[in-house]
Design a protein around this motif. Sequence first.
Motif, PDB file in Angstrom:
ATOM      1  N   MET A  82      42.563  -0.045  10.426  1.00 32.17           N
ATOM      2  CA  MET A  82      41.860   1.232  10.542  1.00 32.17           C
ATOM      3  C   MET A  82      41.257   1.372  11.939  1.00 32.17           C
ATOM      4  O   MET A  82      41.334   2.434  12.553  1.00 32.17           O
ATOM      5  N   MET A  83      40.706   0.274  12.448  1.00 32.74           N
ATOM      6  CA  MET A  83      40.133   0.320  13.800  1.00 32.74           C
ATOM      7  C   MET A  83      41.235   0.549  14.831  1.00 32.74           C
ATOM      8  O   MET A  83      41.037   1.283  15.796  1.00 32.74           O
ATOM      9  N   ALA A  84      42.408  -0.069  14.576  1.00 32.77           N
ATOM     10  CA  ALA A  84      43.526   0.159  15.497  1.00 32.77           C
ATOM     11  C   ALA A  84      43.907   1.631  15.475  1.00 32.77           C
ATOM     12  O   ALA A  84      44.278   2.206  16.503  1.00 32.77           O
ATOM     13  N   THR A  85      43.813   2.259  14.297  1.00 34.93           N
ATOM     14  CA  THR A  85      44.144   3.681  14.202  1.00 34.93           C
ATOM     15  C   THR A  85      43.155   4.510  15.012  1.00 34.93           C
ATOM     16  O   THR A  85      43.507   5.532  15.574  1.00 34.93           O
ATOM     17  N   SER A  86      41.907   4.073  15.047  1.00 34.83           N
ATOM     18  CA  SER A  86      40.893   4.807  15.805  1.00 34.83           C
ATOM     19  C   SER A  86      41.040   4.618  17.305  1.00 34.83           C
ATOM     20  O   SER A  86      40.567   5.438  18.068  1.00 34.83           O
ATOM     21  N   ALA A  87      41.672   3.525  17.699  1.00 36.72           N
ATOM     22  CA  ALA A  87      41.732   3.218  19.127  1.00 36.72           C
ATOM     23  C   ALA A  87      42.739   4.121  19.829  1.00 36.72           C
ATOM     24  O   ALA A  87      43.429   4.919  19.204  1.00 36.72           O
ATOM     25  N   SER A  88      42.833   3.969  21.143  1.00 39.50           N
ATOM     26  CA  SER A  88      43.537   4.976  21.940  1.00 39.50           C
ATOM     27  C   SER A  88      45.018   5.101  21.599  1.00 39.50           C
ATOM     28  O   SER A  88      45.589   6.168  21.683  1.00 39.50           O
TER      29      SER A  88
ATOM     30  N   TYR B  84      46.725   5.003  18.760  1.00 39.34           N
ATOM     31  CA  TYR B  84      47.028   5.923  17.644  1.00 39.34           C
ATOM     32  C   TYR B  84      46.075   7.108  17.602  1.00 39.34           C
ATOM     33  O   TYR B  84      46.389   8.133  17.024  1.00 39.34           O
ATOM     34  N   ASP B  85      44.882   6.961  18.150  1.00 37.24           N
ATOM     35  CA  ASP B  85      43.981   8.075  18.428  1.00 37.24           C
ATOM     36  C   ASP B  85      43.675   8.955  17.216  1.00 37.24           C
ATOM     37  O   ASP B  85      44.131  10.083  17.099  1.00 37.24           O
ATOM     38  N   PHE B  86      42.902   8.391  16.303  1.00 35.79           N
ATOM     39  CA  PHE B  86      42.469   9.139  15.124  1.00 35.79           C
ATOM     40  C   PHE B  86      41.770  10.452  15.515  1.00 35.79           C
ATOM     41  O   PHE B  86      41.812  11.436  14.796  1.00 35.79           O
TER      42      PHE B  86
END
Lengths: 163, 162
Positions: free
Chosen positions: A44-50, A52-54
């Motif tokens: 989920m944090m990877a999704t928030s990072a640049s 994947y850019d949630f």
Amino acid sequence: MGLLDKEFTDGNIVIAKAEDLMNWARLSSLWQVSFGLACCAIEMMATSASHYDFDRFGVIPRPSPRHADIIIISGTVTLKMATRIKRLYEQMPEPKYIISMGSCSNSGGPYWEHGYHVLKGIDRVIPVDVYVPGCPPRPEALLEGLIKLQEKIRKASLVKKSA
Amino acid sequence: MKNTEEIFQLLKENFKDLNFELKTDLPVDNFIICNPLEIDKISRYLHDNPELNFDSLINLSGVDEIKNNQLSVYYHLESTSLKHKLVLKVITDRNKPEIATVTDIWKGANWHEREAYDLFGIKFLNHPDLRRILMPYDWEAGYPLRKDYENPEFYHGMKVPY
Ligand code: SF4
């Protein structure tokens, strides 16, 4: 997006149904409770990072459930944690949405049989809108889950259904 | 650097009134079985003696040996200066599992002992804060890693089995 893709002929007037406008506003800024549980939270944090850019879907983490519209249950829900999650959920203002991310949160995951401490599915405690399968789901899968939730919100109606 | 046999001899000389048993015939590291209520004094000796200087407790874990009706605890020690290791075991009665704490010798033992208490129900005498550490504080169904443990049907209204 259904609302802003029309060409406007006059000045600055946009005509839309109130319902569409509300739904569009809601689905475009789903603020998330800044909260994660286990290995799924890393994805989920990877999704928030640049990469994947949630944020391009309007999802930004908020430090308080009182600011949030959505809670992503990202990981193993222990019985001890389940009581806390219920309280977080109750503190969120309406309308609120839940994404259950990963096998653990969907159904207990690898702990389904011998996990004496694990809740076998977060839907035993709070109502889930979208289930994302995987152990852990890749960021793309979580994004798809979010888009599914957006579709669900887009179809929501302000009018109470009769019969 | 000393091996387990040498340490076993040292312990026997220093604690003449206690029983020690050396186990060497198992497919694991050699270990010494000690008295559960005197393990604090034995540990103090192992820690303070400059020839041994066991300054680090690597791990402390409970084991349920239900066939012999006993609960035991293993201590894995290491000396970071002298580079030797040692395994100790204490055995207690399953109906009244009591072991002296080693928290005042190795601070790290605090949470390890709480874990062994939480999951096996082993009481560590004189432990400063013997509460459950992983399971909820109000868990009433018992100690989950005991072999005869049964999980409850419900916890706070939440169904527990799949
Ligand atoms: S579903 Fe898999 S990856 Fe996700 S929290 Fe559970 S064990 Fe970890």
